[in-house]
Design an enzyme around this catalytic site. Structure first.
Site, PDB file in Angstrom:
ATOM      1  N   ASP A 110       1.225  -1.282  -0.083  1.00  0.00           N
ATOM      2  CA  ASP A 110      -0.094   0.350   0.118  1.00  0.00           C
ATOM      3  C   ASP A 110       0.731   1.174  -0.069  1.00  0.00           C
ATOM      4  OD1 ASP A 110       0.496  -0.523   2.075  1.00  0.00           O
ATOM      5  OD2 ASP A 110      -1.320  -1.031   3.316  1.00  0.00           O
ATOM      6  N   HIS A 155      -7.325  -4.537  10.921  1.00  0.00           N
ATOM      7  CA  HIS A 155      -6.946  -4.195   9.215  1.00  0.00           C
ATOM      8  C   HIS A 155      -5.629  -4.846   8.852  1.00  0.00           C
ATOM      9  CE1 HIS A 155      -4.505   0.047   9.796  1.00  0.00           C
ATOM     10  NE2 HIS A 155      -3.219  -1.459   9.807  1.00  0.00           N
ATOM     11  N   GLU A 200      -9.473  -1.568   5.732  1.00  0.00           N
ATOM     12  CA  GLU A 200     -10.124  -1.656   6.846  1.00  0.00           C
ATOM     13  C   GLU A 200     -10.703  -2.448   6.857  1.00  0.00           C
ATOM     14  OE1 GLU A 200      -7.890   0.726   8.170  1.00  0.00           O
ATOM     15  OE2 GLU A 200      -7.818   2.567   8.257  1.00  0.00           O
TER      16      GLU A 200
HETATM   17  P1  PGA Z   1       2.325  -1.777  12.966  1.00  0.00           P
HETATM   18  O1  PGA Z   1       1.331  -1.843  11.898  1.00  0.00           O
HETATM   19  O2  PGA Z   1       3.307  -2.643  11.944  1.00  0.00           O
HETATM   20  O3  PGA Z   1       3.238   0.015  12.985  1.00  0.00           O
HETATM   21  O4  PGA Z   1       1.962  -1.902  14.230  1.00  0.00           O
HETATM   22  C1  PGA Z   1       0.350  -2.284  11.524  1.00  0.00           C
HETATM   23  C2  PGA Z   1      -0.293  -2.405  10.153  1.00  0.00           C
HETATM   24  O5  PGA Z   1      -1.162  -0.979   9.884  1.00  0.00           O
HETATM   25  O6  PGA Z   1      -0.418  -2.674   9.336  1.00  0.00           O
END
Ligand code: PGA
Length: 259
Positions: free
Chosen positions: A67, A143, A148
């Site tokens: 993404d 997510h 989401e």
């Molecule tokens: P994080 O994010 O590794 O910074 O916790 C994971 C995500 O939101 O996919």
């Protein structure tokens, strides 16, 4: 689904790096789906160490990132282009022309252009032979990528509006100023992710415990996009004891192979 519980974040990173490096040694021309976020950082550090000290070779590897925020140029320190170059690509020998990160440089009002780009991204994944291993983090709201809660389980690469939860979670990277946090992103869909041959999801920390519980031990639902991995033939979840703290079942301690 293989669930592996490790003692802490460092062990999660090492075990996940071992899975990735085993795949690269078996198939040097692997197509890797990559993720950003805090969680994979130490996994990337371990891969860089393996490249420098053990000769792990990325010269035939192709990458596709999950993404990118819309509106951030690749030079923006919070763009996922920048993140990937700083934290992985510039330290290893992956050829520039085999690196793919969705472009965030589109105007949200240009729907046709965005749709065309998303179709092109999907076509590139297919053209290169499909993703062999897709690395995933998980949001506290369940997510994966920027799919989401409420994302269709069959969704493909597309534009998504970020949830308020996610924007708040990520505001720490934007001086805690919500006005600076992008509102939209381009993300591979859940269907795109499920097409990967192996899914490797990593999570650590107590703030992920609820999402991991809902992913592993609850019914599949679009309200917890990560729960879709229950449908995948070769999904591996490597989580630390904190992230596993709400699980009731008994799980494994290491990954024996990628089958
Ligand atoms: P994080 O994010 O590794 O910074 O916790 C994971 C995500 O939101 O996919």
């Amino acid at each position: 689904m293989l669930v592996v519980v490790k003692k802490n974040h460092d062990e999660v990173s090492r075990e996940a790096a071992r899975v990735v490096s085993n795949m690269l040694r078996e198939k040097p021309s692997s197509i890797l789906g990559l993720a950003t976020g805090t969680t994979p950082l130490d996994l990337y550090n371990e891969l860089i160490r393996m490249y420098k000290e053990e000769g792990l070779d990325f010269s035939k590897v192709t990458t596709f990132n999950l993404d990118e925020y819309i509106g951030l140029p690749p030079s923006h320190p919070e763009s996922y282009h920048y993140f990937m170059y700083e934290n992985l690509f510039k330290h290893i020998n992956v050829p520039e022309r085999f690196i793919h990160v969705p472009s965030g440089m589109v105007d949200v009002s240009e729907v046709h252009r965005i749709n065309r780009f998303c179709e092109w991204y999907e076509e590139q994944i297919v053209r290169f032979g499909g993703i062999d291993l897709q690395l995933l983090g998980i949001g506290a709201n369940g997510h994966i990528g920027f799919n989401e809660p409420g994302s269709s389980l069959g969704s493909r690469t597309r534009i998504k509006t970020l949830s308020e939860n996610t924007r708040k979670d990520n505001s720490r990277f934007f001086d805690n100023d919500m006005d600076q946090v992008p509102k939209y992103a381009i993300t591979m869909g859940i269907g795109t992710i499920l097409d990967s041959k192996v899914i490797l999801l990593v999570a650590s920390g107590k703030n992920k415990a609820k999402a991991i519980k809902a992913t592993v031990e609850a019914p599949i639902t679009s309200q917890v996009p990560a729960s879709a991995v229950q449908m995948h033939k070769r999904a591996i979840l490597i989580v630390d004891e904190d992230a596993a703290s709400q699980l009731d079942g008994t799980y494994d301690e290491f990954v024996t192979n990628l089958e």
